[in-house]
Design an enzyme around this catalytic site. Structure first.
Site, short mmCIF file in Angstrom:
data_model
loop_
_atom_site.label_atom_id
_atom_site.label_comp_id
_atom_site.label_asym_id
_atom_site.label_seq_id
_atom_site.Cartn_x
_atom_site.Cartn_y
_atom_site.Cartn_z
N ASP A 179 0.84 -1.20 0.00
CA ASP A 179 0.00 0.00 0.00
C ASP A 179 0.88 1.26 0.00
OD1 ASP A 179 -2.39 1.42 0.08
OD2 ASP A 179 -3.24 0.15 1.65
N ASP A 244 -10.62 3.15 -3.12
CA ASP A 244 -11.42 1.98 -2.75
C ASP A 244 -12.87 2.15 -3.20
OD1 ASP A 244 -9.03 1.68 -1.49
OD2 ASP A 244 -9.86 1.49 0.53
#
Ligand code: GLA
Length: 543
Positions: A179, A244
């Site tokens: 990430d 997301d």
């Protein structure tokens, strides 16, 4: 009607042959036919984040792995069970090794030590599945779960790349998602940082003989499609292209209430389209799927699957697999949808027409000659009629066969197109098998230019039709590993192409898509490499 169509097609075909020529094809005909290269397909599996966020633990991962092994998903090709953020809190021992909570990750079999991640990996592997893990390229992770526990600020790998990736490989993990929350907060350069990560992953793989599949999660902020293919020499990776679909947990909302948004899912589809970067085993990643999560209707679930399949996107489910309905399971496992996603050419769909705003035709070229997966999509708030013409798909006027990809039902064309009416916000996915327009084959400008090492291989005066060109690259790589070459089109760096070993074949081919100037102004394609030796590029065929 029919004969006029046939005549028109013949005239068009003749024009195509004159424009594109077959001269070099005749030269190639004497040689053994090159074989398709074997490239890694997009990964398929499940991730803990959407449904469990930081409540992830051995118990819920075991339940999900058991479900995937038993409910038909494993049989359909889903293999990765990925543990996302929340699996550790940033605690390290005096040597800097990651320390995990023994209650969260207990012993699962006799003789195992609590607090050892290889326990859960062993459990996943015993089911015939593969295991994934998560970290951040910065010092901190995202830590976006204020309702469910304290924020943890050191759950990233910066300063520990070699140590952490080696640890992941030693635990037995097969996949790692890296990430960017920490890296972003520190204003690091993602191309630089992910190259270091890639080298640490490659080193860990070499030391343990256990390669890690590499997933970059930088949400498309710094155009990863321009630098992520082959970043740091890594042979396979995917990169996120957007935020997301399911937002992080916010105050007052438990994880069970997390709702998927159809609009955001469609937006992620759009942001994931970078067809020039998607080839030879590299994939744009529009995020974990929300299929089966609260928020989408049955039709929207099916459309979501169709959009991810036509994108050639990673099929990583985010729903709680123990709660899927039969209809949702059928969506995940529909063999022809999965085959479209996993097609061995590894290309992405492109939008070939949008006659009115929101009424779109998307086409994904498939490996089999003349085959396309075609999505007719109505994004408007009312029913709309939509048509696809064969010529929009790079096919000749010869009537193709058309099947509904979901049901296998055979469909009828009318004239030079297939037309249908779609309800608002719906789509239909077709499999169309016709005849490709002829390709033009080019040899490198200089005979010696075949060998890349010291100077680029140049293909000059390359002609193209309007639209993204589909290019077949014929090459040799007698080595045991993929070799890489950077492609420049008309002087601009476009992408890095992977050339897998040709093994016993005299030559292999891979497919890419590139934006060439159409018409009479010829294009120049240069392949160059730092690899020594590089691939031997023999010819390209442009469609
Ligand atoms: C980011 C990523 C998500 C998930 C969370 C974990 O938001 O985009 O996919 O990994 O971090 O905190």
């Amino acid at each position: 009607m029919r004969s006029r169509d046939a005549h028109g097609s013949l005239a068009k075909l003749t024009a195509e042959v004159l424009c594109f020529g077959f001269a070099s094809a005749a030269i190639l005909a004497a040689q053994p036919a090159p074989q398709p290269a074997s490239i890694p397909p997009p990964p398929m599996g499940w991730s803990s984040w959407n449904s469990f966020s930081n409540t992830v633990d051995a118990h819920n991962v075991m339940e999900q792995a058991r479900a995937m092994a038993a409910n038909g998903m494993k049989k359909a090709g889903y293999v990765y069970v990925n543990i996302d953020e929340g699996w550790w809190t940033g605690t390290r021992d005096a040597q800097g090794n990651i320390v995990v909570d023994p209650n969260q990750w207990p012993a699962l079999a006799p003789g195992e030590r609590p607090g050892d991640m290889s326990n859960i990996v062993r459990f996943i592997h015993k089911l015939g599945l593969k295991a994934g893990i998560y970290t951040d390229a910065g010092a901190a992770g995202c830590s976006m779960y204020p309702d469910l526990g304290p924020k943890y600020f050191h759950a990233g790998s910066e300063g520990h790349y070699h140590q952490d990736f080696l640890q992941f490989a030693r635990w037995g993990f097969d996949y790692v998602k890296v990430d960017w929350c920490g890296g972003d907060n520190e204003h690091l350069d993602p191309a630089v940082q992910y190259a270091q990560v890639a080298r640490a992953i490659a080193r860990a793989g070499a030391l343990t003989a256990h390669p890690l599949y590499f997933s970059i999660c930088e949400w498309g902020k710094n155009s990863p499609w321009t630098w992520a293919p082959n970043v740091g020499g890594s042979p396979a990776n995917i990169w996120r292209t957007s935020g997301d679909i399911v937002p992080p947990i916010v105050a007052g909302h438990e994880h069970a209430d997390r709702k998927a948004s159809f609009t955001k899912m469609l937006a992620n589809f759009d942001q994931g389209i970078h067809p020039q970067a998607q080839h030879t085993g590299y994939y744009n990643d529009p995020d974990m799927m929300v299929l089966g999560m609260p928020g989408l209707t049955e039709e929207q679930n099916r459309l979501h699957m169709a959009l991810w399949a036509i994108s050639g996107a990673p099929l990583i489910a985010g729903a709680d697999l123990t709660k899927l309905t039969q209809a949702q399971l059928s969506d995940f496992t529909n063999p022809s949808l999965v085959a479209i996603d996993q097609d061995p050419a590894g290309l992405q769909a492109v939008k070939v027409s949008e006659p009115t705003p929101g009424v779109q035709v998307w086409s994904k070229p498939l490996a089999e000659t003349g085959k396309r997966a075609v999505l007719l999509l109505n994004r408007t708030p009312s029913a709309a009629s939509v048509s696809v013409k064969w010529t929009d798909l790079g096919l000749t006027g010869t009537a193709p066969t058309i099947h509904d990809a979901w049901s296998g039902e055979s469909l009828q064309a009318s004239g030079d197109a297939y037309s249908t009416t779609l309800p608002a916000g719906d789509g239909v996915l077709l499999l169309i098998a016709g005849k490709d327009l002829p390709a033009a084959t080019y040899k490198p400008s200089e005979a010696a230019g075949e060998v890349l090492r010291t100077h680029p291989v140049r293909f000059a005066d390359v002609r193209a039709r309007p639209g993204l060109a589909r290019i077949q690259i014929v090459y040799r790589n007698p080595g045991p590993k993929p070799r890489f070459a950077t492609l420049q089109v008309n002087g601009e760096v476009v992408t890095t192409v992977a050339f897998p070993p040709t093994r016993t074949n005299p030559a292999s081919y891979v497919w890419i898509q590139a934006n060439l100037n159409p018409g009479d102004s010829g294009n120049t394609l240069d392949f160059s490499t730092d690899c020594d030796p590089g691939p031997v590029i023999q010819s390209i065929a442009v469609q």
